[in-house]
Design an enzyme around this catalytic site. Structure first.
Site, short mmCIF file in Angstrom:
data_model
loop_
_atom_site.label_atom_id
_atom_site.label_comp_id
_atom_site.label_asym_id
_atom_site.label_seq_id
_atom_site.Cartn_x
_atom_site.Cartn_y
_atom_site.Cartn_z
N ASP A 22 0.85 -1.19 0.00
CA ASP A 22 0.00 0.00 0.00
C ASP A 22 0.88 1.24 0.00
O ASP A 22 1.93 1.26 0.63
CB ASP A 22 -1.00 -0.02 1.15
CG ASP A 22 -0.36 -0.04 2.51
OD1 ASP A 22 -0.08 1.05 3.06
OD2 ASP A 22 -0.12 -1.14 3.05
N GLU A 113 -6.76 4.92 12.08
CA GLU A 113 -5.53 4.83 12.88
C GLU A 113 -5.30 6.14 13.60
O GLU A 113 -6.08 7.08 13.44
CB GLU A 113 -4.34 4.46 11.99
CG GLU A 113 -4.05 5.46 10.88
CD GLU A 113 -2.81 5.06 10.08
OE1 GLU A 113 -1.71 5.13 10.62
OE2 GLU A 113 -2.96 4.69 8.89
#
Ligand SMILES: *[C@@H]1O[C@H](CO)[C@@H](O)[C@H](O)[C@H]1NC(C)=O
Length: 218
Positions: A22, A113
């Site tokens: 990613d 996150e």
């Protein structure tokens, strides 16, 4: 004799897990052809944050990944205090995070996150639901949820509200995926390392290439 007959199974299992990575604008240019040659087959690419930010590298990364033959998708960095989940899902879909069942597009991923943004666990669960439901109504798919065990536990109270709808992308840098939160029976993708030879983070899909294609087909 028994051991010998097991060997092909073990080898098959090792080969079955599909590697990926990613990336975001932190990777200014990516050698997608090299990444594909190295064996990787999927990539998540940062598209948006909140309702104001689009990653300046999203389009070029997405085109590069597509041309190299990757199964690819966009991801959205959640900003749960700046606007509603639904507004952020709309912005994400309008800026590259949409989905179609063409066999090469992964469902958009919601990146959860950092800290809990000052939200209670119930407010956070409502925000994620609002995002997920809107994403589903716009695209026909529920988003992939990216989180860690510790974020999910502290920020949602280990909510079990999403395991029936959203695939889990679990972040845990190490040699094992550790505890799987939220009632998910397994992770769909595991981010196992915060680096990759081609940039970004290293991920592995919990299945073979046929199952990966299925995730991209719906
Ligand atoms: C998202 O939340 C807003 C505000 O509470 C609400 O009006 C809307 O119906 C919700 N959308 C979805 C898809 O859940």
């Amino acid at each position: 004799m028994k051991l010998l007959s097991l060997l092909p199974v073990i080898a098959g299992t090792a080969q079955a897990a599909v590697q990926g990575f990613d990336i975001s604008h932190y990777q200014s240019s990516v050698d997608f052809a090299g990444a594909y040659s190295s064996g990787m087959r999927f990539v998540y690419i940062k598209a948006t944050e909140g309702t104001t930010y689009t990653d300046p590298k999203f389009s070029s990364h997405y085109t590069g990944a597509t041309n190299a033959g990757f199964i690819r998708g966009g991801y959205h960095f959640a900003r749960p205090t700046s606007s509603s989940g639904a507004a952020q899902a709309q912005y994400f879909v309008a800026h590259g995070g949409g989905w179609s069942g063409d066999g090469i597009t992964l469902p958009g991923m919601l990146d959860l996150e950092g800290d809990c943004a000052g939200l209670s666990t119930s407010s956070m669960v409502s925000w994620i639901s609002n995002f997920s439901n809107e994403y589903h109504s716009l695209t026909g798919r529920y988003p992939v949820i990216y989180t860690t065990n510790s974020w999910w536990t502290s920020c949602t109270g280990n909510s079990g509200s999403f395991h029936d709808t959203s695939p889990l992308m679990l972040a845990r840098w190490g040699s094992s995926a550790g505890t799987i939160p939220g009632g998910w029976p397994y992770y769909t993708i595991w981010q196992y390392k915060d680096s990759n030879a081609y940039g970004g983070d290293s991920d592995v899909f919990n299945g073979d290439a046929t199952q990966l294609k299925k995730l991209a087909t719906g």
